[in-house]
Design a protein around this motif. Structure first.
Motif, PDB file in Angstrom:
ATOM      1  N   ASP A 207       0.562  -1.164  -0.112  1.00 12.78           N
ATOM      2  CA  ASP A 207       0.071   0.304  -0.377  1.00 12.78           C
ATOM      3  C   ASP A 207       1.079   1.344   0.433  1.00 12.78           C
ATOM      4  N   GLU A 208       1.934   1.046  -0.364  1.00 13.36           N
ATOM      5  CA  GLU A 208       3.040   2.001   0.010  1.00 13.36           C
ATOM      6  C   GLU A 208       2.863   2.479  -1.884  1.00 13.36           C
ATOM      7  N   GLU A 209       3.136   1.281  -2.580  1.00  9.71           N
ATOM      8  CA  GLU A 209       3.771   1.059  -3.907  1.00  9.71           C
ATOM      9  C   GLU A 209       2.346   1.666  -4.543  1.00  9.71           C
ATOM     10  N   TRP A 210       1.281   1.205  -4.316  1.00 13.42           N
ATOM     11  CA  TRP A 210       0.222   1.540  -4.366  1.00 13.42           C
ATOM     12  C   TRP A 210      -0.621   2.067  -3.695  1.00 13.42           C
ATOM     13  N   ASN A 211      -0.585   3.320  -4.189  1.00 14.38           N
ATOM     14  CA  ASN A 211      -1.184   4.884  -2.746  1.00 14.38           C
ATOM     15  C   ASN A 211      -1.402   5.954  -3.727  1.00 14.38           C
ATOM     16  N   PRO A 212      -2.717   6.102  -4.400  1.00 14.22           N
ATOM     17  CA  PRO A 212      -3.159   7.037  -4.996  1.00 14.22           C
ATOM     18  C   PRO A 212      -1.794   8.887  -5.078  1.00 14.22           C
ATOM     19  N   ALA A 213      -2.390   8.420  -3.323  1.00 14.59           N
ATOM     20  CA  ALA A 213      -1.725  10.191  -3.161  1.00 14.59           C
ATOM     21  C   ALA A 213      -0.201  10.376  -3.661  1.00 14.59           C
ATOM     22  N   THR A 214       0.166   9.273  -3.024  1.00 13.30           N
ATOM     23  CA  THR A 214       1.591   8.921  -3.647  1.00 13.30           C
ATOM     24  C   THR A 214       2.337   8.781  -5.006  1.00 13.30           C
ATOM     25  N   ASP A 215       1.182   8.178  -5.581  1.00 14.00           N
ATOM     26  CA  ASP A 215       1.925   7.671  -6.749  1.00 14.00           C
ATOM     27  C   ASP A 215       2.443   8.515  -7.701  1.00 14.00           C
ATOM     28  N   ALA A 216       4.382   8.539  -8.117  1.00 12.25           N
ATOM     29  CA  ALA A 216       4.498   9.085  -8.781  1.00 12.25           C
ATOM     30  C   ALA A 216       4.252   9.550  -9.837  1.00 12.25           C
ATOM     31  N   HIS A 217       3.590   8.113 -10.726  1.00 10.51           N
ATOM     32  CA  HIS A 217       3.309   8.007 -11.849  1.00 10.51           C
ATOM     33  C   HIS A 217       2.259   8.589 -12.392  1.00 10.51           C
ATOM     34  N   LEU A 218       1.654   9.298 -11.462  1.00 10.78           N
ATOM     35  CA  LEU A 218       0.348   9.824 -11.941  1.00 10.78           C
ATOM     36  C   LEU A 218       0.159  11.020 -12.132  1.00 10.78           C
TER      37      LEU A 218
ATOM     38  N   PHE B  74      -8.468  -2.605 -18.894  1.00 14.61           N
ATOM     39  CA  PHE B  74      -7.624  -4.676 -18.791  1.00 14.61           C
ATOM     40  C   PHE B  74      -6.097  -4.086 -18.719  1.00 14.61           C
ATOM     41  N   ILE B  75      -5.998  -5.492 -17.300  1.00 17.03           N
ATOM     42  CA  ILE B  75      -4.217  -5.263 -17.377  1.00 17.03           C
ATOM     43  C   ILE B  75      -4.132  -6.653 -17.212  1.00 17.03           C
ATOM     44  N   GLY B  76      -3.407  -7.498 -17.818  1.00 15.45           N
ATOM     45  CA  GLY B  76      -2.736  -9.056 -17.533  1.00 15.45           C
ATOM     46  C   GLY B  76      -2.288  -9.793 -18.641  1.00 15.45           C
ATOM     47  N   ARG B  77      -1.906 -11.092 -18.070  1.00 19.95           N
ATOM     48  CA  ARG B  77      -1.051 -11.672 -18.842  1.00 19.95           C
ATOM     49  C   ARG B  77      -2.280 -11.945 -19.571  1.00 19.95           C
ATOM     50  N   LEU B  78      -2.079 -12.073 -21.491  1.00 24.11           N
ATOM     51  CA  LEU B  78      -2.886 -12.633 -22.136  1.00 24.11           C
ATOM     52  C   LEU B  78      -3.101 -13.436 -22.842  1.00 24.11           C
ATOM     53  N   ASP B  79      -3.800 -14.849 -22.040  1.00 25.51           N
ATOM     54  CA  ASP B  79      -3.923 -15.767 -21.569  1.00 25.51           C
ATOM     55  C   ASP B  79      -5.154 -16.081 -21.939  1.00 25.51           C
ATOM     56  N   GLN B  80      -5.652 -17.891 -21.632  1.00 23.94           N
ATOM     57  CA  GLN B  80      -6.693 -18.287 -21.733  1.00 23.94           C
ATOM     58  C   GLN B  80      -7.329 -17.931 -20.210  1.00 23.94           C
ATOM     59  N   GLN B  81      -6.945 -18.273 -19.462  1.00 23.00           N
ATOM     60  CA  GLN B  81      -6.920 -18.574 -17.562  1.00 23.00           C
ATOM     61  C   GLN B  81      -7.243 -17.369 -17.906  1.00 23.00           C
ATOM     62  N   LYS B  82      -6.430 -16.001 -18.423  1.00 20.06           N
ATOM     63  CA  LYS B  82      -7.407 -14.309 -17.861  1.00 20.06           C
ATOM     64  C   LYS B  82      -8.313 -14.221 -18.048  1.00 20.06           C
ATOM     65  N   GLY B  83      -9.560 -15.562 -19.496  1.00 20.89           N
ATOM     66  CA  GLY B  83     -10.479 -14.176 -20.175  1.00 20.89           C
ATOM     67  C   GLY B  83     -10.463 -13.693 -21.130  1.00 20.89           C
ATOM     68  N   VAL B  84      -9.403 -13.388 -21.337  1.00 19.08           N
ATOM     69  CA  VAL B  84      -9.079 -11.995 -22.304  1.00 19.08           C
ATOM     70  C   VAL B  84      -9.645 -12.215 -23.877  1.00 19.08           C
ATOM     71  N   ASP B  85      -9.807 -13.126 -24.298  1.00 20.81           N
ATOM     72  CA  ASP B  85     -11.060 -13.855 -25.463  1.00 20.81           C
ATOM     73  C   ASP B  85     -12.659 -13.018 -24.809  1.00 20.81           C
ATOM     74  N   VAL B  86     -12.727 -13.541 -23.870  1.00 24.20           N
ATOM     75  CA  VAL B  86     -14.258 -13.161 -23.563  1.00 24.20           C
ATOM     76  C   VAL B  86     -15.260 -11.524 -22.844  1.00 24.20           C
ATOM     77  N   LEU B  87     -13.486 -10.920 -22.434  1.00 18.64           N
ATOM     78  CA  LEU B  87     -13.412  -9.144 -22.660  1.00 18.64           C
ATOM     79  C   LEU B  87     -13.971  -9.194 -24.351  1.00 18.64           C
TER      80      LEU B  87
ATOM     81  N   VAL C 281       4.711  -0.740 -16.311  1.00 19.46           N
ATOM     82  CA  VAL C 281       4.737  -0.609 -15.204  1.00 19.46           C
ATOM     83  C   VAL C 281       4.313   1.245 -14.613  1.00 19.46           C
ATOM     84  N   PRO C 282       4.654   1.945 -15.319  1.00 20.60           N
ATOM     85  CA  PRO C 282       4.285   3.598 -15.074  1.00 20.60           C
ATOM     86  C   PRO C 282       2.752   3.448 -15.594  1.00 20.60           C
ATOM     87  N   VAL C 283       2.684   2.774 -16.766  1.00 19.88           N
ATOM     88  CA  VAL C 283       1.603   2.173 -17.745  1.00 19.88           C
ATOM     89  C   VAL C 283       0.135   1.643 -16.654  1.00 19.88           C
ATOM     90  N   SER C 284       0.561   0.515 -15.879  1.00 16.25           N
ATOM     91  CA  SER C 284      -0.250   0.525 -15.736  1.00 16.25           C
ATOM     92  C   SER C 284      -0.796   0.958 -14.656  1.00 16.25           C
TER      93      SER C 284
END
Length: 498
Positions: free
Chosen positions: A157-168, A224-237, A284-287
């Motif tokens: 929760d330090e890396e993923w914090n919208p109040a301090t995220d330098a990528h935003l 959508f952010i993730g690996r493109l394979d059948q497990q992640k259901g990308v085809d459904v999206l 990572v920054p784009v994600s």
């Protein structure tokens, strides 16, 4: 022990150390103080992050492991038999069979892997862990031993914090005006922190520009952010993209993997210029920027042991729409998201339409308040979902507490200390000299260590017998003509065998 890579730790502890008490109790000049006592008392817990990866190796490699070879007495702990008659070693099965407890990374996933559908051939093994050695499917009563647990992962929760995220491009918090009272601040002193509504609007505008999407603040943005394979259901999206665009939405996808899915994703971008962006690859920054800018984050995974993106999304005020499976079932509740089931395009479209309706209700209320010149926050259903997600504690502190409780439940009692010796001697605080107490403590610990090693030897033998009796046959059925275990072997081993 985490996954198959470390699953032999419980086996080695029992077979090489605790089973050889007579040899192990001898003093070692190289062993740090307390090491022998710690090994005698050591217990193990195997943690499974994804059951799909079992750690399968040819049986003839057993002697390379350095385990006791006399009558190959520990080989049954690793034995794995396939439906076609083949036999291999299964490292993960060995770890589960020789540990004092096992953990899956979410309660729902712990239940699902005890079924033939999602058990990856190991459902009987896992049921035996949770049901006092019985492989019988007891339905809702599975796991009654308390030795098979599901604990949801936490997030940083330090890396993923919208109040301090330098990528935003714009930092934000749930209540921007109250942010100054917090104990942390953006890394750049020139950056400001605004409330979540304004912050997400600014992030959305900048992402639309970055991705070449139409600059429309009212269009619901689906990420959508993730690996493109059948497990992640990308085809459904991807089957739902046309429907999203037809309903006034935009889609931004980030990921790489299966080439056919990459091409399909790129085709959707070409078909809906300005409405759909497909970023093949990973950044990572784009994600971080997609997580902050999106109104909805879609996770249509066919199975998901835990999942992290849905927790990142909720922390950033983005509403998750997820297939109700595994960790997604445990973390995406209706109070803060839109779970759907089964995992198909029809149900995903319905979930997205419900989310869009709720989002547009929020947009309309916000517009009315702005037009009327009325100050105050918008209290819409959408705003309430966002608030619940941002307020929830997604940190590792929650999971750590549950792990600590489990570890304590399977641990051995500590060696005797000064207070224990006093109690055994019935001595008061001033009745014994300090050196006498120290000598008594040392003698008690020496006697206790020998006792513990004898007990460790007995525990190791019980562990060996239990592991030998554990289920050792793959429960899956395969329709093709190739041996089922061929597909599980690493490519390097297949190359060496043929």
């Amino acid at each position: 022990a985490n996954d198959w890579h470390a699953a032999l730790v419980p086996v080695f502890l029992a077979a090489r150390y605790q089973a050889a008490a007579g040899e192990a109790v001898r003093p070692r000049h190289w062993a740090p103080e307390g090491a022998r006592a710690a090994v005698a008392r050591a217990t193990t817990v195997t943690i499974v992050h994804n059951l799909f990866h079992l750690g399968i190796f040819p049986s003839h490699r057993y002697r390379m492991l350095g385990l006791p070879e006399e009558n190959t007495e520990w080989f049954p702990a690793l034995r794995w038999r396939w439906n076609d008659g083949g036999e291999s070693m299964n490292f993960l099965k060995a770890g589960l069979a020789t540990s004092q407890a096992a953990v899956l990374v979410s309660p729902s996933y712990a239940n699902e892997v005890q079924t033939n559908e999602l058990g990856c051939g190991m459902d009987k093994v896992l049921r035996s862990v949770g049901n006092f050695g019985s492989e019988i499917d007891l339905g809702v009563f599975n796991g009654m031993s308390g030795k098979l647990k599901g604990i949801v992962n936490g997030i940083d929760d330090e890396e993923w914090n919208p109040a301090t995220d330098a990528h935003l491009p714009q930092n934000y918090a749930l209540d921007g005006d109250a942010f100054e009272a917090f104990s942390y601040a953006p890394h750049d002193e020139n950056r400001t922190v605004v409330d979540a509504r304004r912050g997400k609007a600014a992030c959305k505008l900048m992402l639309q520009r970055e991705m070449g999407l139409e600059e429309d603040p009212d269009a619901p943005l689906v990420g959508f952010i993730g690996r493109l394979d059948q497990q992640k259901g990308v085809d459904v999206l991807l089957e739902c993209v046309d429907d999203v665009v037809a309903n006034g939405g935009q889609v931004v996808m980030l990921g790489s993997g299966d080439e056919s899915l990459e091409r399909w994703m790129s085709e959707k971008e070409a078909q809906h210029k300005g409405k759909v962006c497909a970023w093949v690859g990973f950044s990572v920054p784009v994600s971080h920027r997609i997580t902050a800018a999106s109104d909805v984050l879609v996770m249509p995974s066919r199975f998901e042991p835990c999942g992290l993106n849905q927790m990142y999304a909720s922390r950033y005020g983005t509403i998750p729409v997820a297939h109700a499976t595994g960790g997604l079932r445990d973390t995406v509740k209706r109070a803060m998201g839109y779970p759907f089931s089964p995992c198909d395009a029809r149900e995903l479209k319905r979930a997205l339409r419900r989310a869009f309706a709720c989002y547009r209700e929020d947009v309309e209320k916000t517009r009315k308040i702005a037009d009327g010149g009325v100050a105050g926050a918008v209290d819409s259903r959408w705003a309430q979902k966002r608030r619940r997600g941002m307020e929830k504690d997604w940190s590792w502190a929650v999971a750590a507490g549950k792990y600590e409780t489990l570890f304590k439940s399977v641990s051995q009692p500590p060696p005797p200390g000064m207070n224990d010796v006093r109690a055994m001697l019935g001595a008061g605080e001033h009745e014994l000299e300090p050196h006498a107490i120290a000598d008594a403590v040392e003698a008690a610990q020496r006697d206790d260590m020998e006792t513990q090693w004898r007990e460790a030897e007995r525990r190791a033998e019980r562990t060996r017998v239990k592991a030998a009796r554990a289920p050792c046959r793959d429960t899956r059925t395969f329709g093709d003509q190739n041996p089922s275990w061929f597909a599980m072997l690493p490519k390097a081993i297949l190359k060496a065998m043929f």
